[in-house]
Design an enzyme around this catalytic site. Structure first.
Site, short mmCIF file in Angstrom:
data_model
loop_
_atom_site.label_atom_id
_atom_site.label_comp_id
_atom_site.label_asym_id
_atom_site.label_seq_id
_atom_site.Cartn_x
_atom_site.Cartn_y
_atom_site.Cartn_z
N GLY A 192 20.13 -22.36 -2.95
CA GLY A 192 21.55 -22.04 -2.86
C GLY A 192 22.00 -22.05 -1.42
N GLY A 193 23.26 -21.60 -1.23
CA GLY A 193 23.81 -21.64 0.11
C GLY A 193 23.11 -20.73 1.09
N MET A 194 22.44 -19.69 0.58
CA MET A 194 21.81 -18.73 1.49
C MET A 194 20.31 -18.91 1.61
SD MET A 194 23.69 -15.11 0.88
CE MET A 194 22.48 -14.40 1.97
N GLY A 195 19.67 -19.58 0.68
CA GLY A 195 18.22 -19.67 0.79
C GLY A 195 17.57 -20.33 -0.40
N VAL A 248 14.86 -19.73 -3.65
CA VAL A 248 14.30 -18.71 -4.54
C VAL A 248 12.96 -19.22 -5.07
CG1 VAL A 248 14.64 -17.29 -6.60
CG2 VAL A 248 16.60 -17.92 -5.18
N ASP A 281 31.15 -15.29 -7.16
CA ASP A 281 30.58 -16.63 -7.37
C ASP A 281 30.08 -16.76 -8.81
OD1 ASP A 281 29.92 -19.22 -6.70
OD2 ASP A 281 27.98 -18.70 -5.82
#
Length: 420
Positions: A17-20, A22, A133
């Site tokens: 995703g946009g942050m990292g 998983v 989101d």
């Protein structure tokens, strides 16, 4: 490729995703499988600092959310310069994969998914958190048919906790444009923004595609803000009129024109969602609940509120007991003159009780009755009369002869009409 992050052995990638990124991982210390979100480093030091701030803020926000529809956060920290967040590993299928493989859902299943999601949102909004989101890829259908709402990572606190600040810059637009409320695109986020996104999701569950899909991000912003939503009847003619109307209300351009709360949406969706079965075996109620309720009814709401809060903070309450304590605390708040606050909390509790216990459970009927009382107190007489009318019918049908709750709503409704 397997690698380790402290005590967590990362086994395979689950998504990006946009942050990292998983990962599925094994927690060697506790012997359990977990999901680990690892911050994705970017090219510039300043940008990395910004992402670190968002990541740590996610950890603080998400770790205070305790709901069966939200994966629990177990740990967060830094290891060799990498920030990470450890949470439940959720089995199941994301809704985007379900739609891709199976196509649109039936009315009952779509309404049930939306109802359960609305229940989670009602809880999160009550904790001061907006998801921001919501989309099919962030909704996981578990093997038992439940719904988990994933990735509160771009959530913004409506009322930041001490030491927290609202992170998002005024010109930033976290979220996914295809599901984004018009006001969110210009930097304003309110709980009703999540309801708009839920409307987009429900529209897609019913038709196979969200309302607006074509164009650049700017054009999609423009279409959400200005273009009429393509009529549901054109894409799915067989829908019940009431459900179509609800989707249209969720997709109103002005947030004030949408339903008042996620709890209200969850309640409305029960008209089309399958009724959850009432548990056949009910655990004994915590003994302190009856004691504190007696204290509240004796005219000492402030003291009773303190004791409810102490009980909720201590271990030993099952989920039904926790909901009963939250309802009792809300009644104390109402008795102390904070009627609107009490109403909002009782509606949030009601959405969760319906999901856990079923609509005919006595605790659900009790909460609905208390909501009607608070509506009368706040001057919302028409809404109270409508609720009492429906409730009186259900009490007569569900509760046995001699039950203390049987007939109470009819009696209150009669008194209210005599006062007119």
């Amino acid at each position: 490729m397997r690698r380790s992050l402290g005590r967590y052995e990362l086994t395979h990638e689950l998504g990006r995703g946009g942050m990292g990124v998983v990962w599925a991982a094994h927690d060697g210390e506790h012997g359990r499988e977990v999901a680990v979100k690892v911050l994705a480093p970017r090219g510039h030091a300043a940008e990395l600092t910004t992402l670190e701030r968002r990541f740590l803020r996610e950890a603080r926000l998400t770790s205070r959310l305790r709901h069966p529809g939200i994966p629990s956060v177990h740990d967060h920290g830094s290891h060799d310069g990498e920030l990470y967040l450890v949470m439940d590993l959720v089995p199941g299928r994301a809704l985007d994969a379900v739609l891709k493989n199976d196509g649109p859902l039936g009315v009952a299943q779509a309404a049930d998914v939306a109802r359960r999601t609305a229940g989670v949102l009602a809880y999160a909004h009550g904790q001061g958190v907006v998801h921001r989101d919501l989309k099919p890829s962030n909704l996981m259908v578990t093997p038992d048919g439940g719904i988990k709402v994933l990735d509160f990572g771009v959530a913004a606190a409506l009322e930041p906790q001490p030491g927290e600040t609202q992170f998002t810059a005024p010109d930033a637009t976290p979220g996914t444009v295809v599901y984004m409320a018009p006001e969110q695109a210009v930097g304003r986020t309110v709980p009703a923004s999540d309801l708009y996104s839920l409307g987009c999701v429900l529209y897609e569950l019913l038709t196979g595609a969200p309302p607006f899909t074509d164009g650049s991000p700017f054009m999609l912003y423009h279409r959400h803000a200005n273009e009429p939503v393509p009529p549901l009847a054109d894409r799915r003619p067989d829908l019940p009129t009431g459900l179509r109307t609800l989707v249209e209300r969720l997709l109103e351009k002005n947030p004030e024109d949408r339903p008042a709360s996620a709890a209200e949406v969850a309640e409305m969706l029960t008209a089309w969602a399958p009724r959850p079965a009432t548990a056949s075996v009910t655990a004994p109620a915590h003994p302190r609940l009856a004691e504190i309720a007696a204290l509240r009814r004796s005219g000492r709401p402030a003291r009773a509120l303190e004791e409810y809060e102490e009980l909720m903070a201590a271990p030993g309450l099952d989920r039904a007991g926790l909901l009963a304590a939250r309802a009792g605390a809300a009644l104390c708040v109402g008795a102390l003159g904070r009627t609107r606050e009490a109403l909002d909390e009782l509606r949030s509790v009601l959405a969760e009780q319906r999901s856990l216990l079923g609509p005919g459970d006595p605790a659900v009927l009790d909460t609905r009755y208390e909501i009607a009382v608070l509506l009368i107190r706040s001057g919302e007489r028409h809404a109270a009369e409508e609720l009492l009318r429906r409730l009186a019918e259900e009490e007569g049908r569900v509760l046995p002869e001699g039950d203390a709750g049987r007939g109470r709503s009819l009696a209150l409704l009669s008194r209210l009409r005599r006062m007119a």
